[in-house]
Design an enzyme around this catalytic site. Structure first.
Site, PDB file in Angstrom:
ATOM      1  CB  SER A 179      -1.072   0.192   1.357  1.00  0.00           C
ATOM      2  OG  SER A 179      -2.069   0.843   1.177  1.00  0.00           O
ATOM      3  CG  HIS A 226      -4.173  -0.896  -0.806  1.00  0.00           C
ATOM      4  ND1 HIS A 226      -4.147  -0.825   0.633  1.00  0.00           N
ATOM      5  CD2 HIS A 226      -4.693  -2.200  -0.865  1.00  0.00           C
ATOM      6  CE1 HIS A 226      -4.544  -1.912   1.235  1.00  0.00           C
ATOM      7  NE2 HIS A 226      -4.857  -2.870   0.352  1.00  0.00           N
ATOM      8  CG  ASP A 272      -6.296  -5.511   2.417  1.00  0.00           C
ATOM      9  OD1 ASP A 272      -7.193  -6.550   2.611  1.00  0.00           O
ATOM     10  OD2 ASP A 272      -5.945  -5.110   1.264  1.00  0.00           O
TER      11      ASP A 272
END
Length: 342
Positions: free
Chosen positions: A166, A193, A285
């Site tokens: 991310s 992401h 996540d």
């Protein structure tokens, strides 16, 4: 209010400056301390006001966003979040900004999407000076300890490598992939992401500077050994019977692509015969899926804390006792090559 995160908004559009200011200040954790209408003014106010975070437009008069970013990165430790247009050109410029040293970006057409999470991650980011990518550099790989898990890797090697990343991920991916050989025995699938459009630009940039073939994943693609697939932004990606399936999110996750959604499908397809890699990023996540795979025998690597822009997702993996090693990005690339072979 004490403890608020101070933000400087830099954009040549008065409408956009006001819109961003209103949006940012809907969360009481943030306060816009000033705005600037061009890059030069943005640099001057950054040096004077020392905000916690700067949002920076790309196309501006006097000094554009990339020029301003170079000055801010070279003269301060202030994290910068770019405000990017959702076009092919905008996506390419954003990739350049991330290489220069921007922590993250916000898509201008949907500036409200996760803006507070991105600003918070940027404010907490440990800024790393951009390092040149040297794909042919050989990095010594730390020796694997002789454990039942590593023995299992030798007798039942992974069928796939899953990478989650991310905030700070594009830079880390460059470092990891820069250490990989042109061919590997198994495919690599990446969930970074990012919104739609930008993952294609990321894949093309990585393909230009790394030896393996890097592509944005497409619905219906069959996994090919040695290829690297970047899950498309704005969608959810799954692996079903060695095939990539891409579909719209159905309320499954805040993240699109989601590492957990992708990882759960990989667990269903391969169980523990997976090499998992968790790179820099805020939040958790991917932890649930990586833990499932780990309990089934997968070998998981977390990026080391000192090298993470944001030590969130790797920390979550470590705290869940689902990480077998913590390594620097260059070491991770060498480890992948070692574990999944040429």
């Amino acid at each position: 209010m004490p403890g608020q995160i101070s933000v400087l908004v830099v954009d040549d559009s008065g409408v956009m400056r006001r819109a961003l200011t209103r949006r940012i200040q809907t969360d009481s954790r943030f306060r816009v301390i000033d705005t600037a209408s061009d890059g030069r003014e943005g640099v001057e106010k950054t040096l004077k006001l020392r905000p916690d975070v700067v949002t920076l437009d790309v196309e501006m008069p006097v000094m554009n966003g990339l020029e301003a970013l170079r000055v801010i990165v070279s003269q301060t430790r202030t994290p910068v979040v770019m405000v990017s247009s959702v076009t092919k050109a905008g996506a390419n410029i954003t990739m350049e900004a991330l290489e220069i040293g921007a922590v993250d970006f916000i898509a201008k057409s949907n500036s409200g999407d996760m803006i507070h999470e991105k600003l918070l991650a940027a404010a907490r980011a440990k800024l790393q000076r951009p390092a040149p990518i040297a794909p042919r550099t050989r990095v010594a790989t730390p020796k694997l300890a002789a454990t039942s898990r590593t023995h299992s890797l030798r007798t039942s090697p992974p069928k796939l490598c899953l990478i989650g990343s991310s905030t700070g991920g594009p830079q880390a991916l460059q470092q990891v992939f820069g250490q990989l050989p042109a061919s590997l025995k198994v495919p690599i699938v990446v969930a970074q992401h990012m919104p739609a459009q930008f993952t294609d630009a990321l894949a093309k940039r990585l393909n230009q500077i790394c030896r393996p073939n890097v592509v944005e994943a497409k619905d219906g693609d069959f996994l090919s050994p040695g290829a690297i697939y970047i899950a498309p932004g704005g969608m959810q990606t799954r692996i079903v019977e060695n095939q990539i399936r891409v579909s719209a999110d159905k309320g499954e996750s805040l993240y699109k692509p989601s590492i957990d959604v992708l990882g759960d499908s990989i667990f269903q397809a391969y169980g523990g015969r997976v090499l998992g890699v968790m790179l820099t990023g805020m939040g958790a996540d991917g932890t649930k899926a990586f833990l499932k795979m780990h309990n089934a025998g997968a070998f998981n690597i977390a990026q080391s804390e000192d090298t993470c822009a944001v030590y969130g997702m790797p920390r979550a993996l470590v705290e869940a006792n689902a990480a077998d090693e913590q390594l620097d990005p260059e070491q991770i690339g060498a480890r992948i090559a070692n574990l999944i072979g040429k």
